[in-house]
Scaffold this active site. Sequence first.
Site, short mmCIF file in Angstrom:
data_model
loop_
_atom_site.label_atom_id
_atom_site.label_comp_id
_atom_site.label_asym_id
_atom_site.label_seq_id
_atom_site.Cartn_x
_atom_site.Cartn_y
_atom_site.Cartn_z
N PRO A 294 0.79 -1.24 0.00
CA PRO A 294 0.00 0.00 0.00
C PRO A 294 0.82 1.28 0.00
CG PRO A 294 0.01 -1.01 2.19
CD PRO A 294 0.69 -1.97 1.27
N LYS A 298 -1.67 2.33 -4.69
CA LYS A 298 -1.97 1.96 -6.07
C LYS A 298 -2.98 0.82 -6.23
CE LYS A 298 0.81 4.98 -7.75
NZ LYS A 298 0.21 6.20 -8.31
N TYR A 386 4.23 8.44 -9.37
CA TYR A 386 3.34 8.55 -8.22
C TYR A 386 1.96 9.06 -8.64
CZ TYR A 386 1.79 9.22 -3.45
OH TYR A 386 1.09 9.13 -2.28
#
Length: 395
Positions: A294, A298, A386
Site C-alpha cells: 500500500p 496503487k 506517483y
Amino acid sequence: MIESKTQVAIIGGGPSGMLLSLLLHQEGIDNVVLERSTREHVLSRIRAGVLEWSTVELLRRAGLGTRMDLEGHVHNGTRVAWGGAHTLLFDIHTYTDRHFMAYGQTAITEDLYQAHDALGSDVQHQVDQVELHDLTDQPYVTYTINGQAHRLNCEVIAGCDGFHGVSRGAIPASVQRNFEKVYPFGWMGVLSETPPLDDIWYIQHPDGFALASQRSPMLSRYYVQCDLNDRVQDWSDERFWQTLLERMPPELAASVVTGPSIEKSIAPLRSFVTEPMRYGQLFLVGDAAHIVPPTGAKGLNLAMSDVYYLWRALVGRYRENSEHLADRYSQVALKRVWDTTRFSWWVTTLLHRFPDQTDFDMRTRLSELQYMSESPVAMHQLAEQYGGFPIEDWG
C-alpha cells in the site's frame, strides 16, 4: 436447481465489480453480480481512498462525481520526511499538471450501491460455493444462496473477487504463472475520529516507516511499520500514538490530534502478479490478478484501470462486434500492472527499514531522498509514477 442467464457474470461486489457492472449497464450490456458477503458487510469495509486522477475521471464518467467532488480532498502531491528534519514534496502537479484525490473507498462503495439501487441491478449477496465452469466454451457459474442451488449461464465471467477469491484458481496451473514477493514486516493501522493533517505524509525513520493519511475532514488514518509477528492486541492506543509521534519530525508530531481508535488492523505487505489475466472467457480484475504494497496507494487504482480496459473490451465485443480489444486485454492490463508493481516495490524499499538492513543501506536511501529533493529531473520521474501511469484508449 434454479437456472438463469446473463451476458456477463461478475464475481465480487466490491468497488471493481460494482463499477464494471454499472458501466456495462450504461451500455445496455446485461450482467449479474455475485457477492459472498452481506451488503452491510461490503458497505462497512474501510479501505484505501487515495485516487489517481484517471480514477477520478473514470468515476465521473460513470456518473459518480457529485458526492466525490464535494467531499474529496484534492492534493497536488504527497510529503515525505526523513532524518528528523528533512522534507520533500512528491510534487505531482508541478511536474505532470495532475492531481490526486483523497476519497474513502467506503464512500465510493456507497455511491456505487446507490447507483445500482436506482437502476434495479441484479446484485446477489451471501452467495456460497461458487464454482466456474467451461471457461473456454460456454461458461457458467454454479453457486448456492441459503442452501438453494443456482446455475447462471453467461458468455463472459469477470473475476473481481480479490486475492482469496475463486476466480484465479479456476485457471489451470499449466497456463498460469505467478510472481510474488513477501515483505518482512507489516503495517499497524489505526482509524480515529480526529481531524487529519492537511497533507498526506510518508515518514522514513531508522525505527521503521510511518504514514499519515486522510479519509474525511473528521476521519484520520495512520500507520506504523510493525513486526510480522505482532498482533493487534499488542498495540494499545497509547503505544500506537507514542510510536507514531516518535517517528515524526517534532513540528509535524505537534500538529497531530490523537484520540481513541475506532478500528485497528495489521496488514501484511506483498507484491503479487499472475499471468495471464484472461483465460478463455474468464477475465481477472483487480486483486484477483495482482497485489501491491500500500505504500504507493496503487491497489484500488490498478483495479480501476482493469475495469476500464475490460469495459472497453466488452463494449467492443457487444457494440462493435469486435474481439480485438478483448484479445489484448491481458497484454494491455499487465503492462500497467507491472509498471505500477515496480514503482510500489521501489518506494516500499526506499521508505521502510528491513530487518537485515545495514547502516550502509540506510545511508544510501537517505542519499537518494536528498538527491530527489535537489534534482528536478529525478522529481519529474517520481511525479510521473506517483501520479499514476496513464490509462489510454487502445485500438
